[in-house]
Design a protein around this motif. Structure first.
Motif, PDB file in Angstrom:
ATOM      1  N   LYS A   1     -11.984 -32.143  10.326  1.00  0.00           N
ATOM      2  CA  LYS A   1     -11.759 -31.316  11.510  1.00  0.00           C
ATOM      3  C   LYS A   1     -11.273 -29.928  11.114  1.00  0.00           C
ATOM      4  CE  LYS A   1      -9.586 -31.519  16.072  1.00  0.00           C
ATOM      5  NZ  LYS A   1      -8.646 -32.245  16.947  1.00  0.00           N
ATOM      6  N   PHE A   2     -10.387 -29.856  10.122  1.00  0.00           N
ATOM      7  CA  PHE A   2      -9.909 -28.561   9.619  1.00  0.00           C
ATOM      8  C   PHE A   2     -11.076 -27.750   9.090  1.00  0.00           C
ATOM      9  CE2 PHE A   2      -8.431 -26.102   5.880  1.00  0.00           C
ATOM     10  CZ  PHE A   2      -7.529 -25.253   6.504  1.00  0.00           C
ATOM     11  N   GLN A   3     -11.966 -28.403   8.360  1.00  0.00           N
ATOM     12  CA  GLN A   3     -13.131 -27.729   7.801  1.00  0.00           C
ATOM     13  C   GLN A   3     -14.029 -27.163   8.896  1.00  0.00           C
ATOM     14  OE1 GLN A   3     -16.037 -30.228   5.766  1.00  0.00           O
ATOM     15  NE2 GLN A   3     -16.145 -28.720   4.118  1.00  0.00           N
ATOM     16  N   SER A   4     -14.277 -27.959   9.922  1.00  0.00           N
ATOM     17  CA  SER A   4     -15.191 -27.511  10.972  1.00  0.00           C
ATOM     18  C   SER A   4     -14.579 -26.412  11.828  1.00  0.00           C
ATOM     19  CB  SER A   4     -15.583 -28.700  11.855  1.00  0.00           C
ATOM     20  OG  SER A   4     -14.455 -29.198  12.575  1.00  0.00           O
ATOM     21  N   GLU A   5     -13.278 -26.417  12.002  1.00  0.00           N
ATOM     22  CA  GLU A   5     -12.627 -25.443  12.874  1.00  0.00           C
ATOM     23  C   GLU A   5     -12.318 -24.121  12.180  1.00  0.00           C
ATOM     24  OE1 GLU A   5      -9.198 -27.145  14.666  1.00  0.00           O
ATOM     25  OE2 GLU A   5     -10.323 -28.626  15.837  1.00  0.00           O
ATOM     26  N   THR A   6     -12.236 -24.128  10.858  1.00  0.00           N
ATOM     27  CA  THR A   6     -11.808 -22.923  10.158  1.00  0.00           C
ATOM     28  C   THR A   6     -12.923 -22.248   9.367  1.00  0.00           C
ATOM     29  OG1 THR A   6     -11.078 -24.231   8.252  1.00  0.00           O
ATOM     30  CG2 THR A   6      -9.440 -23.717   9.947  1.00  0.00           C
ATOM     31  N   THR A   7     -14.073 -22.876   9.225  1.00  0.00           N
ATOM     32  CA  THR A   7     -15.122 -22.301   8.370  1.00  0.00           C
ATOM     33  C   THR A   7     -16.481 -22.331   9.050  1.00  0.00           C
ATOM     34  OG1 THR A   7     -15.501 -24.451   7.308  1.00  0.00           O
ATOM     35  CG2 THR A   7     -13.933 -22.959   6.255  1.00  0.00           C
ATOM     36  N   ARG A   8     -16.502 -22.116  10.347  1.00  0.00           N
ATOM     37  CA  ARG A   8     -17.777 -22.162  11.058  1.00  0.00           C
ATOM     38  C   ARG A   8     -18.761 -21.109  10.567  1.00  0.00           C
ATOM     39  NH1 ARG A   8     -14.488 -22.834  16.425  1.00  0.00           N
ATOM     40  NH2 ARG A   8     -14.406 -25.092  16.630  1.00  0.00           N
ATOM     41  N   ASP A   9     -18.238 -19.944  10.164  1.00  0.00           N
ATOM     42  CA  ASP A   9     -19.118 -18.841   9.777  1.00  0.00           C
ATOM     43  C   ASP A   9     -19.163 -18.613   8.271  1.00  0.00           C
ATOM     44  OD1 ASP A   9     -19.629 -18.322  12.483  1.00  0.00           O
ATOM     45  OD2 ASP A   9     -17.799 -17.113  12.636  1.00  0.00           O
ATOM     46  N   SER A  10     -18.693 -19.600   7.495  1.00  0.00           N
ATOM     47  CA  SER A  10     -18.701 -19.439   6.043  1.00  0.00           C
ATOM     48  C   SER A  10     -19.337 -20.661   5.395  1.00  0.00           C
ATOM     49  CB  SER A  10     -17.264 -19.242   5.521  1.00  0.00           C
ATOM     50  OG  SER A  10     -16.483 -20.390   5.781  1.00  0.00           O
ATOM     51  N   GLY A  11     -19.246 -20.712   4.077  1.00  0.00           N
ATOM     52  CA  GLY A  11     -19.911 -21.789   3.359  1.00  0.00           C
ATOM     53  C   GLY A  11     -19.188 -23.111   3.396  1.00  0.00           C
ATOM     54  N   GLY A  12     -18.018 -23.174   3.978  1.00  0.00           N
ATOM     55  CA  GLY A  12     -17.310 -24.441   4.058  1.00  0.00           C
ATOM     56  C   GLY A  12     -16.193 -24.547   3.039  1.00  0.00           C
ATOM     57  N   VAL A  13     -15.344 -25.532   3.233  1.00  0.00           N
ATOM     58  CA  VAL A  13     -14.212 -25.783   2.351  1.00  0.00           C
ATOM     59  C   VAL A  13     -14.603 -26.850   1.339  1.00  0.00           C
ATOM     60  CG1 VAL A  13     -11.852 -26.665   2.258  1.00  0.00           C
ATOM     61  CG2 VAL A  13     -12.536 -25.149   4.109  1.00  0.00           C
ATOM     62  N   GLN A  14     -14.155 -26.677   0.101  1.00  0.00           N
ATOM     63  CA  GLN A  14     -14.369 -27.682  -0.930  1.00  0.00           C
ATOM     64  C   GLN A  14     -13.051 -28.394  -1.188  1.00  0.00           C
ATOM     65  OE1 GLN A  14     -15.144 -26.251  -4.909  1.00  0.00           O
ATOM     66  NE2 GLN A  14     -16.230 -28.111  -5.480  1.00  0.00           N
ATOM     67  N   TYR A  15     -13.093 -29.721  -1.168  1.00  0.00           N
ATOM     68  CA  TYR A  15     -11.922 -30.531  -1.466  1.00  0.00           C
ATOM     69  C   TYR A  15     -12.147 -31.246  -2.791  1.00  0.00           C
ATOM     70  CZ  TYR A  15     -11.033 -29.847   3.519  1.00  0.00           C
ATOM     71  OH  TYR A  15     -10.833 -29.299   4.755  1.00  0.00           O
ATOM     72  N   ILE A  16     -11.194 -31.088  -3.695  1.00  0.00           N
ATOM     73  CA  ILE A  16     -11.226 -31.790  -4.978  1.00  0.00           C
ATOM     74  C   ILE A  16     -10.090 -32.806  -4.945  1.00  0.00           C
ATOM     75  CG2 ILE A  16     -11.059 -31.547  -7.481  1.00  0.00           C
ATOM     76  CD1 ILE A  16     -11.953 -28.603  -7.075  1.00  0.00           C
ATOM     77  N   LEU A  17     -10.437 -34.080  -5.032  1.00  0.00           N
ATOM     78  CA  LEU A  17      -9.448 -35.144  -4.910  1.00  0.00           C
ATOM     79  C   LEU A  17      -9.083 -35.672  -6.293  1.00  0.00           C
ATOM     80  CD1 LEU A  17     -11.031 -37.024  -1.882  1.00  0.00           C
ATOM     81  CD2 LEU A  17      -9.244 -35.269  -1.852  1.00  0.00           C
ATOM     82  N   ALA A  18      -7.812 -35.560  -6.644  1.00  0.00           N
ATOM     83  CA  ALA A  18      -7.342 -36.044  -7.940  1.00  0.00           C
ATOM     84  C   ALA A  18      -7.367 -37.569  -7.957  1.00  0.00           C
ATOM     85  CB  ALA A  18      -5.926 -35.533  -8.207  1.00  0.00           C
ATOM     86  N   PRO A  19      -7.747 -38.176  -9.085  1.00  0.00           N
ATOM     87  CA  PRO A  19      -7.831 -39.641  -9.138  1.00  0.00           C
ATOM     88  C   PRO A  19      -6.478 -40.341  -9.110  1.00  0.00           C
ATOM     89  CG  PRO A  19      -8.303 -38.680 -11.288  1.00  0.00           C
ATOM     90  CD  PRO A  19      -8.213 -37.542 -10.326  1.00  0.00           C
ATOM     91  N   ASP A  20      -5.429 -39.607  -9.441  1.00  0.00           N
ATOM     92  CA  ASP A  20      -4.084 -40.199  -9.510  1.00  0.00           C
ATOM     93  C   ASP A  20      -3.183 -39.502  -8.500  1.00  0.00           C
ATOM     94  OD1 ASP A  20      -1.635 -41.280 -10.116  1.00  0.00           O
ATOM     95  OD2 ASP A  20      -1.469 -40.340 -12.095  1.00  0.00           O
TER      96      ASP A  20
END
Length: 266
Positions: free
Chosen positions: A115-134
């Protein structure tokens, strides 16, 4: 190599005065008084040992010494701007590295990040999330922006509590009359569990499979309760630990971290 101390504020005033050839217009640009501009120019001339401006019948004009330094100065200010932009790009506003428990990510965090991604980056390339394994990864080694942990407080880190410290006993609608245990959430005295799970995620999966009842943080269980995959066997009650959004204090100065924290925090 030792660097010469540069009177950067005075140089900035000199640049403005040279562009306008007017202390008054330079003062308007810099939001100071003409007298303050004059003081900065005189101080700079004292430091450099040269005269930068002279007054003529036509107004203010640069001396040859002032002319000689102007182009390199402006090039230097452009390099400063490039440096600032590069440092800001290093804290890419469209990329977050987050350490979080897998089960909490699936049940609570992922829908909110979407939801944060869709509401804050409608006019850009989107947010990238990198999830740490630990989820307990070191902030420096993993280059983390934020971590979410089930703890009783932020400790040495700075943090915000994502959900109230509440726990609830849950089970699948059709479940065995047995208990599922996991470290950090003690069962009622005298109960002999059928499963000793190693984490709240394993306890959640076991309960969802109908293997018995368990006590979980309300924030972890409430999504499954809402969709009918689990039923609450008790009312929520106070717990010692809850999910906290954590980071070292310097991280909280980052504009992108503040944006995400303000969105996720209650």
């Amino acid at each position: 190599m030792k660097r010469t101390h540069l009177p950067l504020n005075a140089l900035r005033v000199f640049d403005a005065a040279a562009r306008h050839l007017s202390f008054t217009r330079a003062a308007d640009e810099l939001a100071v008084t003409p007298a303050a501009v004059g003081q900065q120019i005189r101080a700079l001339e004292d430091v450099l040992g040269v005269v930068l401006f002279r007054r003529t019948s036509k107004g203010l004009e640069l001396t040859p010494e002032g002319e000689a330094g102007l182009d390199p100065l402006r090039e230097g200010f452009l390099r400063f701007e490039e440096s600032v932009a590069a440092m800001q790009a290093g804290q890419a506003s469209d990329r977050y590295t987050i350490a979080t428990p897998r089960e909490f990510y699936a049940e609570w965090l992922a829908p909110r990040l979407a939801k944060f991604q869709s509401e804050t980056t409608r006019d850009s390339g989107g947010v990238q999330y990198i999830l740490a394994p630990d989820e307990h990864a070191d902030f420096t080694e993993a280059n983390l922006d934020l971590a979410i942990r089930l703890v009783d407080g932020p400790g040495d880190l700075q943090g915000v509590q994502l959900a109230p410290a509440l726990r609830v006993t849950v089970a699948a609608p059709e479940h065995r009359d047995a208990w599922i245990d996991w470290p950090g959430m003690p069962l009622p005295q005298g109960v002999n569990p059928c499963i000793k799970a190693g984490s709240p995620g394993q306890a959640l999966a076991s309960a969802l499979a109908g293997m018995g009842r368990t006590i979980l943080p309300l924030a972890l269980a409430e999504s499954a309760i809402a969709r009918g995959s689990l039923i609450a066997l008790t009312e929520p009650e106070p717990a010692i630990r809850s999910y906290w959004l954590l980071a070292p204090a310097p991280q909280w100065r980052s504009k992108k971290v503040r944006a995400l924290v303000s969105y996720l925090a209650p």
